[in-house]
Design an enzyme around this catalytic site. Structure first.
Site, PDB file in Angstrom:
ATOM      1  CG  ASP A 119      -2.175   0.896   0.896  1.00  0.00           C
ATOM      2  OD1 ASP A 119      -3.215   0.296   0.961  1.00  0.00           O
ATOM      3  OD2 ASP A 119      -2.122   2.106   0.953  1.00  0.00           O
TER       4      ASP A 119
ATOM      5  NE  ARG B 101     -19.708   1.922  -6.341  1.00  0.00           N
ATOM      6  CZ  ARG B 101     -20.756   1.211  -6.615  1.00  0.00           C
ATOM      7  NH1 ARG B 101     -21.713   2.060  -7.174  1.00  0.00           N
ATOM      8  NH2 ARG B 101     -21.040   0.015  -6.307  1.00  0.00           N
TER       9      ARG B 101
ATOM     10  CG  ASN C  27      -9.561   4.101  -9.238  1.00  0.00           C
ATOM     11  OD1 ASN C  27      -8.964   4.766  -8.548  1.00  0.00           O
ATOM     12  ND2 ASN C  27     -10.632   3.395  -8.831  1.00  0.00           N
TER      13      ASN C  27
ATOM     14  CB  VAL D 153     -10.066  -6.241  -6.868  1.00  0.00           C
ATOM     15  CG1 VAL D 153     -11.437  -5.997  -5.928  1.00  0.00           C
ATOM     16  CG2 VAL D 153      -9.511  -7.772  -6.562  1.00  0.00           C
TER      17      VAL D 153
ATOM     18  CG  ASN E  50     -15.262  -1.331  -9.043  1.00  0.00           C
ATOM     19  OD1 ASN E  50     -15.224  -2.136  -9.766  1.00  0.00           O
ATOM     20  ND2 ASN E  50     -15.595  -1.490  -7.732  1.00  0.00           N
TER      21      ASN E  50
ATOM     22  NE  ARG F  13     -21.784  -7.884  -3.406  1.00  0.00           N
ATOM     23  CZ  ARG F  13     -21.233  -6.588  -3.830  1.00  0.00           C
ATOM     24  NH1 ARG F  13     -21.217  -6.168  -4.849  1.00  0.00           N
ATOM     25  NH2 ARG F  13     -20.167  -6.050  -2.860  1.00  0.00           N
TER      26      ARG F  13
ATOM     27  CG  HIS G 188     -18.063  -5.291 -10.940  1.00  0.00           C
ATOM     28  ND1 HIS G 188     -19.154  -6.153 -10.195  1.00  0.00           N
ATOM     29  CD2 HIS G 188     -17.635  -4.348  -9.851  1.00  0.00           C
ATOM     30  CE1 HIS G 188     -18.888  -5.657  -8.915  1.00  0.00           C
ATOM     31  NE2 HIS G 188     -18.158  -4.911  -8.611  1.00  0.00           N
TER      32      HIS G 188
HETATM   33  N1  LIG Z   1     -14.338  -5.642  -8.397  1.00  0.00           N
HETATM   34  C1  LIG Z   1     -15.083  -5.770  -7.282  1.00  0.00           C
HETATM   35  O1  LIG Z   1     -15.891  -6.644  -7.240  1.00  0.00           O
HETATM   36  C2  LIG Z   1     -14.891  -4.714  -6.132  1.00  0.00           C
HETATM   37  C3  LIG Z   1     -15.556  -4.980  -4.987  1.00  0.00           C
HETATM   38  C4  LIG Z   1     -15.189  -3.997  -3.922  1.00  0.00           C
HETATM   39  C5  LIG Z   1     -14.458  -3.036  -4.291  1.00  0.00           C
HETATM   40  N2  LIG Z   1     -13.867  -2.669  -5.484  1.00  0.00           N
HETATM   41  C6  LIG Z   1     -12.929  -1.690  -5.611  1.00  0.00           C
HETATM   42  O2  LIG Z   1     -11.689  -1.936  -4.999  1.00  0.00           O
HETATM   43  C7  LIG Z   1     -10.710  -0.641  -4.958  1.00  0.00           C
HETATM   44  C8  LIG Z   1     -10.458  -0.576  -3.318  1.00  0.00           C
HETATM   45  O3  LIG Z   1     -11.719  -0.503  -2.639  1.00  0.00           O
HETATM   46  P1  LIG Z   1     -11.309  -0.508  -0.880  1.00  0.00           P
HETATM   47  O4  LIG Z   1     -12.623  -0.638  -0.405  1.00  0.00           O
HETATM   48  O5  LIG Z   1     -10.265  -1.417  -0.660  1.00  0.00           O
HETATM   49  O6  LIG Z   1     -10.796   0.735  -1.002  1.00  0.00           O
HETATM   50  P2  LIG Z   1      -9.772   1.248   0.304  1.00  0.00           P
HETATM   51  O7  LIG Z   1      -9.791   2.965   0.202  1.00  0.00           O
HETATM   52  O8  LIG Z   1     -10.079   0.767   1.516  1.00  0.00           O
HETATM   53  O9  LIG Z   1      -8.203   0.816   0.054  1.00  0.00           O
HETATM   54  C9  LIG Z   1      -7.723   1.194  -1.357  1.00  0.00           C
HETATM   55  C10 LIG Z   1      -6.008   0.976  -0.739  1.00  0.00           C
HETATM   56  O10 LIG Z   1      -5.435   1.632  -2.073  1.00  0.00           O
HETATM   57  C11 LIG Z   1      -4.284   2.459  -1.421  1.00  0.00           C
HETATM   58  N3  LIG Z   1      -3.767   2.903  -2.690  1.00  0.00           N
HETATM   59  C12 LIG Z   1      -3.944   4.111  -3.452  1.00  0.00           C
HETATM   60  N4  LIG Z   1      -3.289   4.255  -4.319  1.00  0.00           N
HETATM   61  C13 LIG Z   1      -2.150   3.438  -4.322  1.00  0.00           C
HETATM   62  C14 LIG Z   1      -1.134   3.119  -5.049  1.00  0.00           C
HETATM   63  N5  LIG Z   1      -0.699   3.986  -6.231  1.00  0.00           N
HETATM   64  N6  LIG Z   1      -0.280   2.408  -4.448  1.00  0.00           N
HETATM   65  C15 LIG Z   1      -0.691   1.434  -3.848  1.00  0.00           C
HETATM   66  N7  LIG Z   1      -1.591   1.694  -3.006  1.00  0.00           N
HETATM   67  C16 LIG Z   1      -2.618   2.741  -3.266  1.00  0.00           C
HETATM   68  C17 LIG Z   1      -4.874   3.256  -0.684  1.00  0.00           C
HETATM   69  O11 LIG Z   1      -3.607   4.026   0.105  1.00  0.00           O
HETATM   70  C18 LIG Z   1      -5.855   2.405   0.242  1.00  0.00           C
HETATM   71  O12 LIG Z   1      -5.264   1.922   1.433  1.00  0.00           O
HETATM   72  C19 LIG Z   1     -11.967   0.270  -5.305  1.00  0.00           C
HETATM   73  O13 LIG Z   1     -11.463   0.888  -6.653  1.00  0.00           O
HETATM   74  C20 LIG Z   1     -13.275  -0.342  -5.031  1.00  0.00           C
HETATM   75  O14 LIG Z   1     -14.330   0.241  -5.819  1.00  0.00           O
HETATM   76  C21 LIG Z   1     -13.962  -3.497  -6.354  1.00  0.00           C
END
Ligand SMILES: NC(=O)c1ccc[n+]([C@@H]2O[C@H](COP(=O)([O-])OP(=O)(O)OC[C@H]3O[C@@H](n4cnc5c(N)ncnc54)[C@H](O)[C@@H]3O)[C@@H](O)[C@H]2O)c1
Length: 296
Positions: free
Chosen positions: A20, A69, A82, A105, A107, A138, A162
């Site tokens: 991270d 989001r 993103n 993963v 979005n 789900r 998605h």
């Molecule tokens: N595909 C799916 O079904 C699905 C489901 C849930 C969430 N998501 C997506 O997953 C992503 C993460 O969601 P989350 O709830 O874990 O968010 P979060 O904010 O809890 O975690 C994201 C992390 O990414 C880190 N980050 C940001 N830029 C970075 C970089 N350049 N290098 C390394 N780390 C970096 C942040 O510090 C943060 O800790 C979002 O885009 C969310 O929409 C996708």
């Protein structure tokens, strides 16, 4: 965090590394997970670092970095922010782990997976997106709430995008081996499909900050575990369409047979014409959003 926990719990990997940009967060979560080793009965080492390079070479890389989001936002609203994050990470992963399989993963999922594929330069079979496993889970959970069957006895596929263009072909859905539409009335079934499609937003709305993480984390880990076991299991995943279903050259959710080195093949289901049309429509919408991203 949840994906790392499931992968460590499985006790099949030497090491799980969390990366991270907030290095303290990665290290803190890693230490917390390390403390669960006796409870989870695993010997996998867990560490947390600030860069892909510090993580070193990996067999599997799950990319979750990026912004989630906030209430009222669609997944597509995240696209340019993103894309910059995911593109940079995919390029760096390609250097440090040239033989890895990447599971995206972040979005908007389909577009980010396509973007990670282009940025990594990897063959398409080594870049997949996680959405269908979650969206299917789900749907299974929501269908099980009707009493039709236990969630794990409901068989279904969540395909397409998605998001708004998620396609759950009811012709393929069963409960304990019986067609689901013979068990649940049509109107109720349509409502379950709609609720599954909106489940991400429903969780975001309730949490108020952050998005769903337990079911998504478990879903991503499940894909990696299936690949690592070379299981040949068929899972819905965002894959580069290869002409099956009349769709080509765009990432979209399709049933894919997973093996140790990623996608072994895209599997053809016997869809109804209307379901096939919805799937093709989903692919076109993803293609349009990708074109806008590349033009920006
Ligand atoms: N595909 C799916 O079904 C699905 C489901 C849930 C969430 N998501 C997506 O997953 C992503 C993460 O969601 P989350 O709830 O874990 O968010 P979060 O904010 O809890 O975690 C994201 C992390 O990414 C880190 N980050 C940001 N830029 C970075 C970089 N350049 N290098 C390394 N780390 C970096 C942040 O510090 C943060 O800790 C979002 O885009 C969310 O929409 C996708």
């Amino acid at each position: 965090m949840i994906a790392a926990m499931r992968l460590a719990d499985a006790d099949v990997f030497d090491e799980v590394v969390l990366v991270d940009i907030d290095e303290g967060r990665a290290a803190g979560v890693a230490l917390d997970l390390t403390h669960t080793a006796a409870l989870g009965r695993f010997s996998t080492r867990i560490s947390g670092v600030g860069t892909v390079e510090a993580a070193g070479p990996a067999d599997y890389v799950i990319i979750t970095a990026g912004k989630p989001r906030t209430p009222g936002m669609s997944r597509s609203d995240l696209i340019s922010t993103n894309a910059a994050i995911v593109g940079d990470i995919a390029r760096r992963v390609a250097v440090t782990s040239p033989r890895a399989v990447i599971v995206v993963v972040t979005n908007p999922l389909d577009e980010m997976t396509h973007h990670a594929w282009l940025s990594s330069g990897f063959p398409a079979e080594r870049v997949v997106g996680m959405a269908g496993v979650l969206d299917t889970a789900r749907f299974q959970a929501l269908a099980a709430l009707t009493g039709a069957a236990r969630a794990d006895k409901i068989q279904a596929w969540a395909l397409g995008s998605h998001g708004e263009e998620m396609v759950i072909p009811l012709s393929q859905a069963t409960a304990a081996g019986r067609p689901l539409n013979a068990v649940i009335p049509a109107a109720e079934l349509d409502a379950i499909v709609d609720r599954a499609r909106g489940s991400g937003a429903e969780v975001v709305g309730l949490l108020k900050s952050g998005s769903a993480f337990m079911a998504p984390g478990m879903s991503a880990a499940r894909m990696v575990l299936a690949m690592n076991a070379d299981s040949g299991e068929i899972m819905p995943a965002a894959v580069l369409a290869d002409g099956t279903y009349g769709i080509r050259d765009v990432y979209v959710g399709l049933p894919a047979r997973l093996g140790r080195a990623g996608v072994r093949e895209i599997v053809q289901l016997d869809l109804q014409p209307g379901e096939l049309a919805m799937l093709r429509e989903a692919a076109e919408r993803i293609r349009e959003r990708l074109a806008r991203l590349e033009a920006a």
